[in-house]
Design an enzyme around this catalytic site. Structure first.
Site, PDB file in Angstrom:
ATOM      1  N   LYS A 123       0.843  -1.193   0.000  1.00  0.00           N
ATOM      2  CA  LYS A 123       0.000   0.000   0.000  1.00  0.00           C
ATOM      3  C   LYS A 123       0.882   1.247   0.000  1.00  0.00           C
ATOM      4  O   LYS A 123       1.919   1.281   0.673  1.00  0.00           O
ATOM      5  CB  LYS A 123      -0.905  -0.028   1.235  1.00  0.00           C
ATOM      6  CG  LYS A 123      -1.947   1.089   1.304  1.00  0.00           C
ATOM      7  CD  LYS A 123      -2.835   0.898   2.520  1.00  0.00           C
ATOM      8  CE  LYS A 123      -3.916   1.967   2.655  1.00  0.00           C
ATOM      9  NZ  LYS A 123      -4.785   1.727   3.827  1.00  0.00           N
ATOM     10  N   SER A 202      -9.499   1.630   2.988  1.00  0.00           N
ATOM     11  CA  SER A 202      -8.685   2.431   2.104  1.00  0.00           C
ATOM     12  C   SER A 202      -7.606   1.634   1.385  1.00  0.00           C
ATOM     13  O   SER A 202      -6.940   2.154   0.489  1.00  0.00           O
ATOM     14  CB  SER A 202      -8.018   3.542   2.932  1.00  0.00           C
ATOM     15  OG  SER A 202      -7.141   2.996   3.918  1.00  0.00           O
ATOM     16  N   SER A 226      -9.908  -0.875   7.055  1.00  0.00           N
ATOM     17  CA  SER A 226      -9.322  -0.711   5.723  1.00  0.00           C
ATOM     18  C   SER A 226      -8.645  -1.953   5.156  1.00  0.00           C
ATOM     19  O   SER A 226      -8.257  -1.967   3.983  1.00  0.00           O
ATOM     20  CB  SER A 226      -8.325   0.451   5.728  1.00  0.00           C
ATOM     21  OG  SER A 226      -9.003   1.681   5.897  1.00  0.00           O
TER      22      SER A 226
END
Length: 517
Positions: A123, A202, A226
């Protein structure tokens, strides 16, 4: 230009990584290094060049698509893709440093390492040597992320040293403060499991990269769901560890008392294998824990629609075939003051389960605490760089509320929220463990399948609030939680979650593997 060749039996990325190991480091900085292969996609989305793997320049530009990869229509990068473009710099120093981290340059044997050949994505709020960190925000990329990282995030370093192969950094919601997986600047990664629906965030790009088979595993962060939410929406396994169990060094913060690093995989065995690498210091006794009781969080299931409940209960019944604890499971409430002693087999003794605010109120308490922590962590940067106007819809409003709350402090409200958090943590801790008796609580990962990408703003906000009502339990109580693909509602995936007491991460991962093998 080299002619096309059939795809090898192993993954393209793994094949190229092995080729590099055989040829030596002199190819790592070659200006002719190619991008790793991606599956052909039959759609109108633009497919830009994917992140470069560390590969020799003798590999052809294009390789026929791997037949094991589904034609799911998700590009690797560009509009609708899961990888970011700004870490593709072809920097020979960056490549050499990454190879040194993985042990390739010192001649060590990769075959004996626990994650040898496993491909992973990261990420874009975690540092990778030689790559810029954008955190889903052009403003962050231009300021804090303007220079490539000189050190790897702790978790990235652990994966590299375990033989895993880095393949790229993934898209995310802006500064990780959203759950939809949509980014006003970089677009929304296409959900391979249900292209018309949002991927969840996210950690959207990481979940999509795993679901789309662009990599074997992917790292993400989880503050308020997330990891768990996109795992459920994309039909993959996801794991949020015990809070504080894994170092957040090299990770952009959001709300530190809730922030964790987690990961995705397509099967529970791989999920556990990663856990054994990232959780090496866990108390051996806790890793050998045997759970004695399973409970259903009745108030959490009440947040779901009837079709989702039916699918999740069918999944629970399937677990009962593998493990008898999942048969005739008692029901309890995560919130409220319902007595749970009988369900836990505590009888009429002195040990009682303390009360907590009703589950329906948790979201508001969480919102107040998170908002303060976000501004404490990022407010200086926002103010210093006049970044408020740079944020996309939703994220902008949340940061504006955080800025406003700094000048209009509601000390009484924050005190009540902190008291509620303590009460929730105390109740859930009591539910999950009584002496040496460890319990699993089963709850929905999400209130239903992902909403459509075309959903109105009001629907998105309402669904976000309902979603957060389910994900705050682990955040408040600091517990590990694994989400398992459970079935489909209206053709879209839904996940079921298992939560256990803090520190029992490996035991929980082992149970997830047992239930799904």
């Amino acid at each position: 230009r080299a002619a096309r060749v059939p795809a090898p039996a192993m993954s393209v990325v793994a094949a190229r990584a092995l080729a590099l190991h055989a040829q030596g480091p002199r190819y790592a900085g070659s200006p002719r290094t190619r991008g790793f292969a991606v599956p052909k996609v039959a759609n109108t989305w633009r497919v830009s060049k994917p992140p470069r793997a560390l590969v020799p320049d003798t590999i052809p530009d294009e390789i026929s698509p791997n037949p094991a990869l589904p034609n799911h229509g998700t590009p690797s990068a560009g509009h609708g893709g899961c990888f970011v473009a700004h870490c593709v710099d072809g920097d020979s120093l960056a490549s050499t440093l990454l190879l040194r981290e993985s042990g390739t340059l010192d001649g060590s044997s990769q075959a004996v390492l626990p994650l040898h050949g496993v491909t992973f994505a990261v990420k874009d709020n975690m540092d990778v040597v030689g790559r810029r960190t954008g955190a889903g925000s052009p403003a962050w990329l231009a300021t804090r992320g303007k220079d490539p990282a000189v050190k790897n995030a702790h978790v990235v370093a652990l994966l590299l040293k375990s033989g895993a192969v880095f393949v790229g950094k993934t898209q995310m919601d802006e500064l990780a403060w959203a759950l939809q997986g949509e980014n006003a600047h970089y677009g929304t990664p296409i959900n391979p499991a249900s292209p018309s629906r949002i991927p969840g965030g996210s950690s959207s790009g990481s979940a999509v990269a795993v679901a789309g088979k662009f990599c074997d595993i992917a790292l993400g962060t989880d503050t308020a769901g997330s990891i768990r939410v996109p795992a459920s929406y994309c039909g993959v396994f996801g794991f949020r560890p015990t809070h504080g169990k894994i170092s957040l060094f090299g990770v952009v913060p959001l709300a530190p008392s809730f922030d964790t690093v987690g990961w995705f995989a397509r099967d529970a065995a791989t999920l556990e294998k990663v856990g054994k690498v990232l959780l090496p210091t866990e108390n051996p006794e806790k890793s050998k824990v045997e759970f004695k009781t399973v409970l259903i969080a009745e108030d959490a299931f009440a947040a779901c629609d009837a079709e989702t409940v039916a699918v999740l209960l069918a999944g629970l019944e399937a677990f009962g075939v593998k493990n008898k604890l999942f048969r005739d499971v008692p029901r309890v409430s995560l919130g409220g003051d319902d007595a749970c002693e009988d369900a836990l087999g505590l009888g009429g003794g002195d040990e009682k389960i303390p009360p907590a605010p009703p589950l329906t109120t948790w979201w508001d308490f969480f919102r107040q605490l998170q908002t303060k922590e976000v501004w404490d962590a990022l407010g200086f940067w926002v103010t210093e760089n006049d970044a408020l106007g740079s944020f996309g819809p939703g994220v902008r409003e949340r940061f504006q509320a955080a800025a406003d709350s700094e000048f209009e402090k509601d000390d009484d409200g924050l005190k009540k929220a902190a008291e509620a958090r303590f009460a929730v943590e105390t109740r859930i801790t009591a539910l999950l463990r009584s002496g040496n008796k460890h319990t699993i609580v089963v709850l929905p990962t999400a209130p239903g399948p992902a909403i459509e990408r075309t959903s109105a703003a009001e629907e998105r906000l309402a669904y976000r609030a309902k979603q957060l009502m389910l994900t705050t339990a682990s955040g408040f109580a600091k517990t590990p939680q694994v989400t398992i693909p459970c079935g489909f509602v209206h053709g879209a995936p839904v996940g079921i979650s298992l939560m256990s007491s803090p520190g029992t991460d490996l035991a929980l991962l082992r149970l997830a593997k047992e239930l799904t093998e």
